[in-house]
Design a protein around this motif. Structure first.
Motif, PDB file in Angstrom:
ATOM      1  N   ARG A 273      21.813  -2.060  23.792  1.00 20.65           N
ATOM      2  CA  ARG A 273      22.284  -0.722  24.164  1.00 20.65           C
ATOM      3  C   ARG A 273      23.261  -0.193  23.113  1.00 20.65           C
ATOM      4  N   THR A 453      17.684   5.188  37.729  1.00 13.78           N
ATOM      5  CA  THR A 453      17.891   4.066  36.803  1.00 13.78           C
ATOM      6  C   THR A 453      16.830   2.984  36.971  1.00 13.78           C
ATOM      7  N   GLU A 456      14.242   4.225  34.779  1.00 10.10           N
ATOM      8  CA  GLU A 456      14.682   4.028  33.392  1.00 10.10           C
ATOM      9  C   GLU A 456      14.516   2.565  32.983  1.00 10.10           C
ATOM     10  N   ALA A 457      14.858   1.655  33.883  1.00 12.10           N
ATOM     11  CA  ALA A 457      14.726   0.234  33.583  1.00 12.10           C
ATOM     12  C   ALA A 457      13.265  -0.149  33.365  1.00 12.10           C
ATOM     13  N   GLN A 458      12.368   0.443  34.147  1.00 12.91           N
ATOM     14  CA  GLN A 458      10.946   0.173  33.967  1.00 12.91           C
ATOM     15  C   GLN A 458      10.462   0.679  32.614  1.00 12.91           C
ATOM     16  N   LEU A 508      22.282   1.323  35.899  1.00 17.93           N
ATOM     17  CA  LEU A 508      21.217   0.905  34.994  1.00 17.93           C
ATOM     18  C   LEU A 508      21.226  -0.612  34.813  1.00 17.93           C
ATOM     19  N   SER A 511      19.838  -2.325  37.750  1.00 15.04           N
ATOM     20  CA  SER A 511      18.377  -2.189  37.801  1.00 15.04           C
ATOM     21  C   SER A 511      17.716  -3.142  36.812  1.00 15.04           C
ATOM     22  N   LEU A 512      18.295  -3.267  35.625  1.00 12.24           N
ATOM     23  CA  LEU A 512      17.742  -4.170  34.616  1.00 12.24           C
ATOM     24  C   LEU A 512      17.837  -5.621  35.074  1.00 12.24           C
ATOM     25  N   THR A 519      19.826  -7.638  28.756  1.00 11.40           N
ATOM     26  CA  THR A 519      20.154  -6.729  27.664  1.00 11.40           C
ATOM     27  C   THR A 519      21.545  -7.073  27.161  1.00 11.40           C
TER      28      THR A 519
END
Length: 897
Positions: A273, A453, A456-458, A508, A511-512, A519
């Motif tokens: 990130r 999110t 977004e993670a997908q 986020l 979710s990740l 990450t």
């Protein structure tokens, strides 16, 4: 920092556990089952280990006898990017050949994915086609034909594939129309349904509704139309936490391969990130330029290896109008950019907090040394309006619809010019681009709720698919630069650029983590430099002094005619096992006070050898032949000319209270299998380490010190870890430390200890008149500080003497240090290698110490390419913690002698 999500409860999956047991049960009728060779021979990609395991498990599911009914509905729960469509192609071949199935119905919930899969499964001219151009099984040419209806009487040697959306399939079933396929058409001949993104087909199950015309019911009608129809579903998001979905699938999961395992196995990019705050007026402009310059820098790095390397960026906005404005702004920004503005931007970014980002720091250090007029010309060309695409045209119904999908589905192709994509939140299922490297979140106040999110993670998960760029003409689908510092890591990293909005980032990250997608912040590493001291560059030693390494020669392939040539001993080692090890901890250390007895396992049964080989991907014949070019077959490996498995008699040490006679036959078989697993792992490691196309000679070449000792930089991780292994830059620029040739030593604690002790030793040498004495650090993979400058030449040593009983390792290594000692009579190169870690590691690398020590009694055998005299090459034992092997004492004796 995001709160750690609640750990998901591991739900039992009885059928999957039964298949796993079948895969390991020595008494199983399926022992030693291998994926048929015709599958890999007729696919464009070689299947990975986990994909072959999925086929193996499917084979078990269709051939289990007696105690359960053969299932007609199975689920493959496999990570995004793990190659589910490759697996489908493989299963099509398997079912055609083994079960005589000719009809395959591919169903998904969007037209875009259908369009993409038409290319993958039926268009042999497409670069994405998953089969061989010509499919041949048992000398018969097999045709693949795309159909809208399955024929009543199928032709021989033909696979029929119908591809459509679930909406269309349902409509055909529930309404009477011309040129459609009603339910009775699925009853004529056996049909296999391939349900992609299967989580969409359980809506009725999750809501517990009796939806007679739901997608789920449509699939069930087709499944039940023929008693042998089969439904195979594929998804990365099975949602088994939902009670109703779990009840439906708990006895249907045939294989599971998680995203976390996929990433740990190295099949993805690393995800980093870049988060920062921008000036309110320029924040999107700055973010765009940062991403463009990072992407272009990535391209320059990649093109050193692969001339066709092309990284792609994606810019995400919160809505279609914002996305269109961002596209327009991007075009204007690139078109209007001048050399002066680019120069100011780079300087401003270098001075700002952006320099804390490792990747951006590398990029701006690079650009600071370049001709910006040339860089700008290339930027304007690569990011011309013709080379970007906005996929949010309002008249289209989705990202992957006709018109867009062809361009988006071939982004890796050399003739596809697209470098930047502008979109909203439509990049989800069906897009399998591999060369996406930057996802840039534009627009302030973008949604940061949990639902957004998750999406977004997908997206990040899909972007993390590994790009198989070429090195020396060879592609790889697994990371190659893990653990290495420097710019190459950018070729294996996906960067997600976003604003530093705390609530959004927290959601986020949660979710990740829930997806199992690790990450890291790009600020976890720093770049440090080691520069050659000016005082050293002024010496004659720097200008004319030489270091030596030995030349290599080619090893003829017919040399490798036995395992002895790889260093594999005919007599197996005697392993030590404790009771705790019996519970599968085979690398655990045995307590020193444990009372041991030596027992015999005798000769191991052939079935156990075969099972152990099956469990280790190294022993696939397609892999074995790479290392054993004279091998004729996989079973030949076990024969008398190679491993001689039937002639091997095994002993081991176990705790005195362990009685193997008390084991049941199945327990003893499992114990033997675990033992042979370990032995074959060691054999494989020895073969891989020792198979080389080159071997050392006794002729040593000179390398000028000035070509070896150069300024370089390195990336140092700030992540927590063992203090002994953390690498840091230690200042050696002080007066009295002129003997160390760099101003900084980029070393771990053990290496620092060695430098300090040798420093004291060198001061004593200088008192004795050895004025020209210097310690030279030889760093692995040094990155030049000036981009484009030639890297330092390596000093690699290879074995050149083979003594009976010694382990032969043809691969060379570069010692970490050379102590250069010059006197009026002789010049000495002392090769020194610090070594820490476990006893197992020390044993594995003992050949390096043996090589260093072999130099000391080989003076009469060594020849110098430059025909010099009065040069001595000497080696010392590994330097270990607290000089546990008395390395400095040995060094002192060698010099005194």
């Amino acid at each position: 920092m995001a709160k750690k999500p609640k750990e998901k409860k591991k739900l039992p999956l009885p059928f999957l556990e039964e298949l796993k047991a079948t895969d390991t049960e020595l008494l199983s009728e399926h022992l030693g089952y291998e994926v048929p060779s015709y599958i890999n021979e007729n696919l464009s990609h070689t299947l990975r280990d986990y994909q072959e395991a999925a086929i193996r498990f499917f084979h078990y599911s269709q051939n289990l006898e007696g105690h359960r009914e053969k299932p007609n509905h199975l689920l493959f729960n496999m990570a995004t990017g793990s190659g589910k469509t490759d697996l489908m192609a493989a299963l099509i071949l398997y079912l055609y050949q083994e079960k005589a199935v000719q009809n395959f119905l591919f169903v998904v919930n969007t037209k875009g994915v259908v369009s993409k899969t038409i290319e993958n499964l039926t268009n042999s001219k497409s670069s994405k086609y998953l089969f061989s151009k010509n499919i041949e099984i048992e000398s018969k040419r097999i045709n693949i034909e795309r159909v809208s209806r399955f024929p009543s009487i199928p032709s021989k040697n033909t696979i029929y594939i119908k591809l459509d959306t679930i909406q269309t399939i349902s409509s055909d079933l529930f309404s009477v129309k011309e040129n459609t396929m009603p339910a009775q058409d699925y009853s004529r001949n056996r049909t296999v349904i391939l349900g992609d993104e299967a989580h969409h087909y359980s809506a009725s199950t999750k809501k517990q509704k009796d939806a007679e015309r739901s997608w789920e019911s449509a699939i069930n009608i087709i499944l039940n139309a023929h008693k042998e129809n089969l439904l195979l579903e594929f998804t990365a998001t099975a949602n088994l936490e939902d009670a109703n979905t779990y009840a439906k699938y708990k006895d249907k999961v045939a294989y599971s391969y998680t995203l976390e395992k996929f990433i740990a196995d190295g099949f993805s990019k690393n995800v980093l990130r870049i988060t920062s705050r921008y000036d309110e007026v320029r924040k999107d402009d700055d973010k765009i330029l940062n991403a463009v310059l990072l992407s272009q820098y990535r391209k320059y790095i990649g093109m050193k290896y692969d001339p066709e390397f092309k990284p792609v960026m994606m810019f995400k906005s919160k809505g279609i109008e914002e996305s269109k404005k961002a596209t327009k702004r991007f075009i204007e920004l690139i078109q209007a950019l001048t050399v002066e503005e680019l120069d100011k931007f780079i300087k401003r970014q270098k001075q700002s907090s952006e320099s804390e980002n490792t990747s951006l720091s590398l990029a701006y250090s690079y650009y600071s040394e370049q001709n910006l007029a040339k860089i700008l010309t290339e930027l304007k060309h690569d990011f011309d309006a013709r080379n970007i695409i906005n996929v949010n045209d309002s008249e289209r119904t989705g990202l992957m619809e006709i018109g867009n999908y062809r361009m988006l589905n071939t982004l890796e192709d050399p003739d596809n010019p697209i470098r930047a994509i502008f979109a909203v939140a439509k990049l989800t299922e069906g897009w399998d681009v591999l060369n996406l490297y930057d996802i840039v979140r534009l627009s302030e106040n973008a949604k940061g709720d949990k639902k957004s999110t998750v999406s977004e993670a997908q997206l990040i998960g899909r972007g993390a698919r590994y790009n198989p760029f070429k090195i020396d003409g060879t592609s790889s689908y697994i990371r190659r630069f893990d653990g290495e510092p420097g710019e190459n890591t950018l070729l294996e990293s996906l960067h997600y650029h976003t604003l530093n909005e705390s609530q959004y980032l927290q959601n986020l990250l949660e979710s990740l983590e829930e997806m199992g997608l690790p990450t890291a912040d790009d600020k976890k590493s720093v770049i440090v430099e080691a520069r050659v001291k000016t005082s050293f560059t002024r010496t004659n030693i720097y200008k004319t002094g030489k270091l030596y390494y030995n030349k290599v020669e080619e090893v003829p392939l017919d040399y490798y005619d036995s395992l002895a040539k790889y260093g594999v001993s005919e007599t197996p080692p005697i392993y030590t096992f404790s009771d705790s090890v019996l519970e599968a901890k085979y690398d655990a250390e045995v307590p020193s006070d444990l009372s041991l007895q030596e027992v015999s396992l005798g000769v191991i049964e052939p079935s156990i050898w075969k099972k152990a080989m099956q469990r280790n991907s190294f022993y696939k014949f397609s892999n074995l032949i790479k290392y054993l070019p004279l091998l004729e077959s996989k079973m030949d490996f076990l024969g008398i000319d190679w491993l001689n498995a039937e002639g091997k008699f095994f002993y081991l040490k176990v705790s005195s209270d362990l009685n193997l006679d008390s084991f049941s036959s199945s327990e003893l078989a499992m114990f033997k299998l675990s033992f042979i697993d370990r032995y074959l792992r060691d054999v494989a490691a020895t073969i891989k380490a020792n198979f080389q196309k080159e071997r050392g000679t006794n002729v040593f070449k000179p390398e000028l010190i000035r070509d070896v000792v150069k300024n370089y930089r390195k990336k140092i991780s700030k992540l927590d870890g063992s203090m002994d292994q953390i690498v840091q830059a230690i200042d050696y620029s002080k007066s009295g430390q002129e003997w160390f040739v760099y101003d900084n030593a980029i070393v771990n604690r053990l290496e620092q200890s060695l430098i300090n002790r040798i420093g004291e030793f060198i001061l004593k040498l200088k008192e004795k008149g050895y004025d020209d004495t210097y310690l030279i650090r030889l760093d692995e993979n040094p990155i030049p500080i000036i981009e484009g400058e030639k890297k330092a030449n390596p000093i690699k040593l290879h074995q050149f003497k083979e003594k009976p009983g010694d382990r032969v390792v043809y691969g060379g290594f570069q010692p970490d240090f050379i102590l250069f000692v010059g006197s009026s009579d002789f010049t000495y190169n002392f090769y020194i290698e610090p070594k820490g870690g476990s006893d197992m590691r020390m044993v594995a690398e003992q050949w390096k110490e043996d090589l260093l020590l072999s130099l000391n009694d080989a003076e009469s055998e060594i020849e110098f390419e430059d025909e010099v005299e009065n040069v001595r090459l000497l080696g010392v034992k590994f330097y270990t913690v607290n000089d546990g092997r008395n390395t400095l004492e040995q060094l002192s004796k060698l010099i005194n002698e």
